[in-house]
Design an enzyme around this catalytic site. Structure first.
Site, mmCIF file in Angstrom:
data_model
loop_
_atom_site.group_PDB
_atom_site.id
_atom_site.type_symbol
_atom_site.label_atom_id
_atom_site.label_comp_id
_atom_site.label_asym_id
_atom_site.label_seq_id
_atom_site.Cartn_x
_atom_site.Cartn_y
_atom_site.Cartn_z
ATOM 1 N N GLU A 61 62.801 37.199 82.649
ATOM 2 C CA GLU A 61 62.127 38.510 83.359
ATOM 3 C C GLU A 61 62.646 38.346 84.754
ATOM 4 O OE1 GLU A 61 60.277 40.584 85.438
ATOM 5 O OE2 GLU A 61 58.395 39.783 84.886
ATOM 6 N N LYS A 98 56.548 25.033 83.823
ATOM 7 C CA LYS A 98 56.347 24.496 85.171
ATOM 8 C C LYS A 98 56.153 25.637 86.474
ATOM 9 C CE LYS A 98 59.705 24.458 88.652
ATOM 10 N NZ LYS A 98 59.093 24.732 89.616
ATOM 11 N N CYS A 135 58.343 42.267 90.988
ATOM 12 C CA CYS A 135 59.543 42.521 90.345
ATOM 13 C C CYS A 135 59.833 43.827 89.980
ATOM 14 C CB CYS A 135 59.892 41.512 88.987
ATOM 15 S SG CYS A 135 58.153 41.523 87.863
ATOM 16 N N LYS A 191 59.454 20.958 92.497
ATOM 17 C CA LYS A 191 60.440 21.810 93.061
ATOM 18 C C LYS A 191 61.541 22.336 92.126
ATOM 19 C CE LYS A 191 59.790 21.050 97.990
ATOM 20 N NZ LYS A 191 58.973 19.981 97.868
ATOM 21 N N GLY A 192 61.988 23.480 92.039
ATOM 22 C CA GLY A 192 62.937 24.054 91.062
ATOM 23 C C GLY A 192 64.091 23.348 91.183
ATOM 24 N N GLU A 245 67.073 43.505 96.399
ATOM 25 C CA GLU A 245 65.722 43.402 96.147
ATOM 26 C C GLU A 245 65.077 42.642 97.680
ATOM 27 O OE1 GLU A 245 64.214 40.280 93.455
ATOM 28 O OE2 GLU A 245 62.878 41.728 92.580
#
Ligand code: NAP
Ligand code: MG
Length: 499
Positions: free
Chosen positions: A257, A183, A291, A214-215, A392
């Site tokens: 990750e 996905k 990231c 969508k997630g 982050e």
């Protein structure tokens, strides 16, 4: 290059393109100017189930394909990427907002390199055979170890490197002999679709199945589905935790990750020109949406003032503009939500008493106003305990922290939940290795930044994830060990005498 997108793109299941089972779609736009690009299928639970079934149907034949033949397919995929590099780069730039020079020189060639690397990797894979002769077993035995594919894997990739992250996931799957349901992010689905259109004749139907949506819907259906033997994810630490929980409930492995807040450490004795270049590569590349971005910059006191002056000059010179112009150095953030998130951190920095040394706001000159552009930003007078130094931000925003000694900077570098990237800049090789070893992170660069070729393991310590990608070691995560234990003698155990 102009791209003629189709009006609507479907799901890729069992080697065929089809609409979502309820016909629903979502809108895909170019964040650099707000223009509509295409509609994509919003996968339903049934679609995900169909994709898993198609993958299992393909698996028995695919796992028997010989390594030489799988390697040949991987090499052909790499060739196809190279032949269509201009198209893939343009699609990625239009969908994501990153400048065309990055998609042309990084995203696309790095992806094809990945397929070639795993073509070689699969050919080097060998099992083992060991003769066991210990007094505690009957007779001699031969222990044969094979690596076998794991089955059908669920893979979820993010929007920051949509095509490259898909390549990181798909190349080892194909090499290992697994099948995938992958996905993409609903923010940036187009490069994976165009890629699959280009290579669909090279892979057997059902080996790779692609879901868009969508997630919270399609992504969640993948997590809830009982049919996977492994999950692989790149994205935020928050969603990564949900993936880990879903994997635990099914008792399957997950490679993750996740995010980072990497320490980019400059000692007084560094090569200064290289250092400022590295600062920019570390935090401006991909609009800081990386990231392992070098977002926490530590500068030793002897060069601190000179460093900050040079960094401000460099940041103010960066060309921000039309993402399709080869001269543009920094493009658009991926969407409004990211711009808002970055802007909120600028406010937090001010409240925390830090100084916005340059940038710190949306770029709105001329046509930039139509897009999600944010000015390269340097925040100074920062201490390591501030939120802007701990969390982050995922934008072109570096915080700068002054330090005196090696011990002090190592302590601060490690005082953070994440551990994905990082760098040390010095001409002293002893110091470089000492610091690189002491920082708790999966990748420490020495006198460079953001280089992630295939052939060196990449992945996180601490909250930055579990597992490594981009080198041979990932093959272990996509295969499982089979031990065949052969008795070499005609003796009985003697435990159950027959007379
Ligand atoms: P995210 O939510 O973690 O998205 C990553 C992937 O997970 C996307 O494909 C997303 O799909 C999917 N997803 C989201 N919710 C899901 C769920 N409940 N179940 C299964 N899949 C799900 O990242 P984001 O919200 O786009 O960005 C938020 C922050 O994550 C960023 O600001 C950044 O800090 C971090 N991030 C890190 C990386 C990285 O490479 N480490 C990459 C991206 C983002 P949809 O996008 O379609 O919802
Ligand atoms: Mg888009």
């Amino acid at each position: 290059m102009a791209v003629n997108f189709k009006e609507k793109y479907g799901l890729f299941i069992g080697g065929e393109w089809r609409d979502a089972s309820d016909g629903k779609t979502f809108d895909v736009t170019n964040p650099a100017n707000g223009e509509h690009l295409a509609y994509c299928a919003e996968a339903t639970e049934k679609d995900v189930d169909d994709a898993v079934k198609a993958a299992w149907a393909a698996f028995p034949a695919w796992k028997e394909v010989q390594p030489q033949d799988r390697a040949a397919i991987l090499n052909k995929i790499a060739d196809r990427i190279d032949e269509n590099a201009e198209l893939l780069a343009a699609v990625e730039t239009l969908d994501n907002g990153k400048p065309i020079r990055e998609t042309t020189f990084i995203d696309v060639p790095w992806a094809s390199e990945h397929f070639r690397y795993f073509a070689g990797a699969i050919l080097t894979q060998q099992g083992s055979a060991t003769v066991l002769n210990t007094p505690n077993i009957t007779g001699n035995a031969l222990s044969i170890v094979l690596r076998e594919p794991i089955g059908v894997v669920g893979q979820i990739v993010p929007w920051n490197f949509p095509f490259l992250m898909a390549a990181w996931k798909l190349a080892p799957v194909l090499a290992a002999g697994d099948c995938s349901v992958i996905k993409s992010s609903s923010t940036t689905p187009l490069s994976l679709i165009v890629f699959l259109e280009l290579i669909q004749d090279l892979i057997p139907a059902g080996v790779i199945n692609m879901i868009t949506g969508k997630g919270s819907k399609a992504g969640q259906y993948i997590l809830d589905h009982p049919g996977f033997r492994k999950l692989a994810f790149t994205g935020s630490t928050e969603v990564g935790l949900s993936i880990a929980r879903a994997a635990a409930e099914k008792l399957i492995p997950a490679t993750l990750e996740l995010g980072g807040k990497s320490a980019n450490i400059y000692f007084d004795d560094c090569n200064f020109d290289q250092a400022i270049d590295g600062l920019q590569v570390g935090i401006l590349f991909n609009q800081g949406q990386v990231c392992c971005a070098g977002s926490r910059v530590f500068v030793q006191e002897g060069i601190y003032d000179k460093f900050v002056d040079a960094a401000i000059k460099a940041f103010e010179k960066v060309k921000q503009g039309d993402t399709m112009d080869m001269n543009t150095q920094i493009g658009s953030q991926v969407n409004e939500a990211q711009v808002k998130k970055i802007a909120s951190y600028i406010e937090i920095a001010k409240q925390e008493g830090a100084t916005i040394a340059c940038g710190g706001e949306r770029a709105t000159e001329g046509d930039l106003a139509k897009g999600c552009y944010f000015k390269p930003t340097l925040i100074t007078n920062v201490t390591n305990d501030m939120r802007v130094a701990q969390e982050e931000i995922f934008g072109p925003v570096a915080v700068v922290i002054k330090f005196k000694t090696e011990d002090e900077v190592i302590k601060m570098a490690n005082d953070n939940d994440y551990g994905l990237g990082g760098a040390v800049w010095t001409r002293d090789i002893y110091k470089a290795i000492r610091v690189a070893r002491a920082v708790e992170t999966g990748r420490m660069w020495v006198n460079t930044y953001n280089q992630i070729p295939a052939g060196a393991p990449f992945g996180g310590y601490k909250k930055s994830g579990i597992g490594r990608e981009t080198d041979l070691s990932i093959m272990d995560a996509y295969t499982q060990q089979k031990n065949i234990f052969v008795n070499l003698s005609e003796e009985t155990t003697g435990f159950y005498p027959q007379d």
